[in-house]
Design an enzyme around this catalytic site. Sequence first.
Site, short mmCIF file in Angstrom:
data_model
loop_
_atom_site.label_atom_id
_atom_site.label_comp_id
_atom_site.label_asym_id
_atom_site.label_seq_id
_atom_site.Cartn_x
_atom_site.Cartn_y
_atom_site.Cartn_z
N TYR A 111 0.71 -1.36 -0.06
CA TYR A 111 -0.10 -0.20 0.11
C TYR A 111 0.78 1.35 0.07
O TYR A 111 1.80 1.30 0.94
CB TYR A 111 -0.82 0.02 1.21
N TYR A 120 -5.77 5.29 -7.28
CA TYR A 120 -6.11 5.19 -5.77
C TYR A 120 -7.33 4.54 -5.48
O TYR A 120 -8.44 5.59 -5.36
CB TYR A 120 -6.05 6.66 -5.04
#
Length: 388
Positions: free
Chosen positions: A297, A341
């Site tokens: 991430y 995103y």
Amino acid sequence: MSIRRADSLGGKAAIVGIGATEFSKDSGRSELKLAVEGVRAALDDAGLTPADVDGLVTFTMDTSPEITVAQAAGIGELSFFSRIHYGGGAACATVQQAALAVASGIADVVVCYRAFNERSGRRFGSGVQRREPTAEGAALGWNLPYGLLTPASWVAMAARRYLHAYRLGPEVFGHVAVLDRRHAARNPAAYFHGKPITLADHAASRWIVEPLRLLDCCQETDGGQALVVTSVERARDLPRPPAVVVAAAQGAGRSQEQMTSYYRDGLTGLPETAVVARQLWRSSGLSPADIDVGILYDHFTPFVLMQLEEFGFCGPGEGGAFVAADALPLNTHGGQLGEAYLHGMNGIAEAVRQIRGTSVNQVAGAARTLVTAGTGVPTSGLVLGADG
């Protein structure tokens, strides 16, 4: 307690379908429509229909309720629905929840989804605005008066301490940005397709909150992503090679807050990630040496380095050198810095593609992938593997 011993979830469920909308800055449609498009695409990919689905999982932040998505997607009765808190930290936990439901027989086919207009609608990067008072929000109240108003500013505190502790410069974060954009440049689905960057580009990008530059911060995206989870047995009868859930975990550390855990013993690591790492390695019986691809991430580059260190791929302060050396294939879709995103859900999809052998940046022989979720908040992680 499971935090101290291996669990038995691994090998009982698999991701069998992945589907997404295009990734844009202005989708021109509602978040519900994005969610439904992603769900239908994932079911088509799995060779299943809405009638096969009896479970749905999403994020607490999602504006499209499970029953509304079910109605709009043509899904009938539901025996399981669940939501995971803490923003991007929820990503891998949606799959964990789905796998738990499948493994226990509560549901047969569970779809995990996330959809938002995060660029054209609500922009998470704008920070705290018009927030209703909550107990967890009280922690932010200690920091907002001093100018810590946005996610970038919250991360900058830890990033500054990391650089000081290990006597590094902010250029060390650039290795993550360059790596992600290199992969995104070869990915037609990525927003930054065809647009690689160099370390010089990173160093020339403007400061957002020192020591973070523009290219240390993930983009903002409109889009939707969905994943279909079912039993390994059923997966073997479906058209795509399954990505088996080898291990799944959630983690919150001591003195955990949402992005502002400044009263811990130190700021150079991510204790919540350490909880997840211990459980994934313990339950899977694997170690960093067994991982073929890492999907980490990357909302902000410093936390990628800290994740590598917490998982044991390298020592404290060595994450930048590890990335620079290409010691492990990372974020082969381009990450959230380069592709989109989507609160980490698109990263899980890339891990599935690596297991299937269909990534545009395919790693030869990839059989085990590590996926992580948002850090700085209570988080989650997955190890996915090939069947057999």
